[in-house]
Design a protein around this motif. Sequence first.
Motif, PDB file in Angstrom:
ATOM      1  N   ALA A 164      72.883  11.357  45.371  1.00 54.65           N
ATOM      2  CA  ALA A 164      72.961  12.783  45.055  1.00 54.65           C
ATOM      3  C   ALA A 164      71.575  13.412  45.056  1.00 54.65           C
ATOM      4  O   ALA A 164      71.376  14.515  45.583  1.00 54.65           O
ATOM      5  N   CYS A 165      70.592  12.702  44.505  1.00 52.23           N
ATOM      6  CA  CYS A 165      69.234  13.225  44.439  1.00 52.23           C
ATOM      7  C   CYS A 165      68.631  13.348  45.839  1.00 52.23           C
ATOM      8  O   CYS A 165      67.969  14.344  46.159  1.00 52.23           O
ATOM      9  N   GLY A 169      67.688  16.734  48.084  1.00 54.38           N
ATOM     10  CA  GLY A 169      66.238  16.860  48.090  1.00 54.38           C
ATOM     11  C   GLY A 169      65.765  17.790  49.197  1.00 54.38           C
ATOM     12  O   GLY A 169      66.535  18.267  50.030  1.00 54.38           O
ATOM     13  N   SER A 170      64.465  18.035  49.218  1.00 50.97           N
ATOM     14  CA  SER A 170      63.889  19.004  50.157  1.00 50.97           C
ATOM     15  C   SER A 170      63.388  18.368  51.446  1.00 50.97           C
ATOM     16  O   SER A 170      62.764  19.054  52.248  1.00 50.97           O
ATOM     17  N   ARG A 175      67.634  13.447  53.934  1.00 52.85           N
ATOM     18  CA  ARG A 175      68.977  14.012  53.852  1.00 52.85           C
ATOM     19  C   ARG A 175      69.803  13.591  55.074  1.00 52.85           C
ATOM     20  O   ARG A 175      70.970  13.217  54.957  1.00 52.85           O
ATOM     21  N   HIS A 176      69.170  13.634  56.250  1.00 52.72           N
ATOM     22  CA  HIS A 176      69.839  13.202  57.479  1.00 52.72           C
ATOM     23  C   HIS A 176      70.267  11.744  57.364  1.00 52.72           C
ATOM     24  O   HIS A 176      71.382  11.360  57.741  1.00 52.72           O
ATOM     25  N   GLY A 177      69.384  10.902  56.814  1.00 49.65           N
ATOM     26  CA  GLY A 177      69.732   9.499  56.643  1.00 49.65           C
ATOM     27  C   GLY A 177      70.921   9.309  55.717  1.00 49.65           C
ATOM     28  O   GLY A 177      71.806   8.485  55.978  1.00 49.65           O
ATOM     29  N   GLN A 200      76.485  20.280  48.280  1.00 47.07           N
ATOM     30  CA  GLN A 200      75.185  20.856  47.916  1.00 47.07           C
ATOM     31  C   GLN A 200      74.179  20.674  49.051  1.00 47.07           C
ATOM     32  O   GLN A 200      73.357  21.568  49.318  1.00 47.07           O
ATOM     33  N   ALA A 201      74.265  19.535  49.745  1.00 46.09           N
ATOM     34  CA  ALA A 201      73.359  19.296  50.864  1.00 46.09           C
ATOM     35  C   ALA A 201      73.633  20.272  51.999  1.00 46.09           C
ATOM     36  O   ALA A 201      72.701  20.762  52.660  1.00 46.09           O
TER      37      ALA A 201
END
Length: 278
Positions: A164-165, A169-170, A175-177, A200-201
């Motif tokens: 989730a973190c 994240g930014s 995030r892609h991974g 959320q992503a």
Amino acid sequence: FGIGLAHAGMLIAWCERMGAWVVPAGIGGGLIAPLVMCGLLIACAWTPVETTRTSNLPLILGWGLAIVAAGGWIGGVYGLGLYLKQSAENAARSAQADYEREAEWERKRNRTPIDALREDYAQMSPTTPLWVFVAALPDTSDAECRAFSIERALQVPDFDADLACTLTGSHPRYRHGCLDLVRFATDAQFNRAWSVPLAQAIEMTAKEISEKPDWFTADYMSNPNPLEHLRALSAASKRCEFDPAIGVAMQKLRAAIQSGAPESVRDESLAILTANQF
């Protein structure tokens, strides 16, 4: 010259830490002998030749200096031999280290991707964070490596919180991974609770596209393949279409692409999302 060689021999012996005898020998050859030599030269210079020839002092001091000189020769030759021996041993060790290093590089170059991954992961701590394992997922097309990375990532302590973190994240690459992890996880590995951070992503990606015109510019460190990022996001959201929040987030993403994506990639980006019927 013998006293000079004694100095050199004592220096080598001191550098090599040959034993407790080095300090007293150094004091004798490096301090007392030069003082005696200076005293002898001064005495001979200020003494009449006839007196010098008949005096025992030059003979006594001369024998002492001769002993020091002989010791200097022996020490110098021994030190030189030791230096040459150690130089040869060091050269042999260096050559052996170079050979072993090159052999290790050759072994690593010849590893299969999955073997390299297993070896790299085996050296990692059990508490290694999730981003380490998902960071390379956007770059790999090897199904075996991808499955192995996902399996290892799922062993991260407190995985769901870390996922989730990282998803929210930014850093787009991480995030892609995580999107690839959700996308390619097996049915047994998949957790329906992942839909919450996934929504959320998606919203965060939509916000980035709206606020950053260069989001679609590939950056190896940050966002290596923006269109593939959208494809991973689309496929991951398809697995979570049971959650209404995913549909809402995808609509926001579509609107962000329509208004913020460059014309050169807008149609292709929207086409990637077409597979999701929200």
